[in-house]
Write an enzyme that holds these catalytic residues in place. Structure first.
Site, PDB file in Angstrom:
ATOM      1  N   PRO A   2      -0.768  -3.555   1.630  1.00  0.00           N
ATOM      2  CG  PRO A   2       0.219  -5.654   1.614  1.00  0.00           C
ATOM      3  CD  PRO A   2      -0.675  -4.785   2.433  1.00  0.00           C
ATOM      4  CD  GLU A   3      -1.622   1.306  -3.183  1.00  0.00           C
ATOM      5  OE1 GLU A   3      -2.251   1.431  -4.246  1.00  0.00           O
ATOM      6  OE2 GLU A   3      -1.222   2.284  -2.518  1.00  0.00           O
ATOM      7  CE  LYS A  52      -5.965  -2.078  -1.295  1.00  0.00           C
ATOM      8  NZ  LYS A  52      -6.001  -1.006  -0.271  1.00  0.00           N
ATOM      9  NE  ARG A 265      -5.016   4.686   4.601  1.00  0.00           N
ATOM     10  CZ  ARG A 265      -4.747   3.705   3.740  1.00  0.00           C
ATOM     11  NH1 ARG A 265      -5.711   2.864   3.385  1.00  0.00           N
ATOM     12  NH2 ARG A 265      -3.545   3.543   3.251  1.00  0.00           N
TER      13      ARG A 265
END
Length: 276
Positions: A2-3, A52, A265
């Protein structure tokens, strides 16, 4: 993972359901049993996010009413929080922490971190993080100081939580596109005059993400309605320019969106639009 906007939504959700109310806390899965026992029966007096990281405060001390204990949560790749109303059902699966009061409950599953910490330990966690665009105390100058001294690519710096807290893969790709920036450009080549508008734009996008619960980054002229195109279908939701759009035509120039691995990523960008 989640951001940051998701974590801020969770903080607001916890305050809305549990703020100021004594809670029943337990750890059906077991690993957080001791921590749950320490906060069982205490009121939740704070809930906040930094990047986060989610911090839930319990109890209070002194005239300022500062929490005595904090539950530090980092969801990681697999963690999630689910809220429910009414009487909580019998625990099913691996629930690390259940918070419950009359008429509402919250279950935490699969977090990377769930720990009971002191106020000093909470401050130590926050001190390791960069500024958060969603926090009132977020300082863009502090982030720019680190970026402007680095030879590292902008795309990697924006994902470094020590530089900028809360930005994940989607916001990283989209904010670079919106400002026409080459993701491989070294941070030290970024002008201060470019960083200011980028920070403000990022804060606005993430604030809208908190409000809606999804990430939308396209400008009005590039929405499905304006362009007569089908809405984007993706489990992340939202309308975006380049994220997970590899090999598709760019919404702005029509060129091919590219993808590559950067710092473990997937990076997405449009070479034609992001030359700056």
């Amino acid at each position: 993972m989640p951001e940051g906007h998701t974590i801020h939504r969770l903080a607001a959700g916890h305050l809305e359901k549990f703020g100021g109310r004594p809670l029943r806390a337990r750890s059906p899965q077991g690993p957080f049993a001791a921590g749950a026992a320490r906060i069982d029966g205490l009121p939740m007096t704070a809930a906040e996010a930094h990047g986060k990281h989610l911090f839930l405060g319990f109890g209070s001390s002194g005239p300022a009413g500062r929490p005595e204990s904090w539950v530090h949560i980092h969801l990681g790749l697999y963690g999630k929080v689910t809220f429910g109303t009414g009487e909580a059902p019998a625990p099913v699966g691996k629930i690390r922490l259940r918070l419950e009061t009359d008429g509402a409950y919250a279950d935490l599953r699969g977090p990377a971190t769930c720990a009971l910490i002191t106020p000093a330990e909470r401050q130590a966690v926050r001190a390791r993080l960069g500024p958060d665009p969603l926090r009132p105390d977020g300082d863009p100058a502090r982030a720019f100081e680190r970026i402007s001294r680095s030879r590292t690519a902008l795309a990697a710096l924006l994902m470094d939580q020590r530089v900028l807290a809360g930005v994940g893969n989607i916001y990283r790709a989209e904010i670079l596109f919106r400002h026409g920036l080459d993701p491989y450009r070294p941070g030290r080549e970024l002008a201060r005059g470019v960083w200011g508008p980028l920070w403000e734009d990022l804060a606005e996008l993430m604030t809208e993400g908190v409000r809606t619960g999804r990430i939308d980054t396209v400008r009005p002229e590039h929405t499905p309605e304006a362009m007569g195109r089908p809405p984007r279908v993706d489990r992340h939701g939202g309308e975006v320019y380049v994220y997970r759009c590899a090999h598709r035509p760019c919404l702005v120039c029509g060129g091919e969106v590219r993808s590559a691995d950067l710092a473990a990523r997937s990076l997405y960008w449009c070479p034609a639009c992001q030359k700056g």
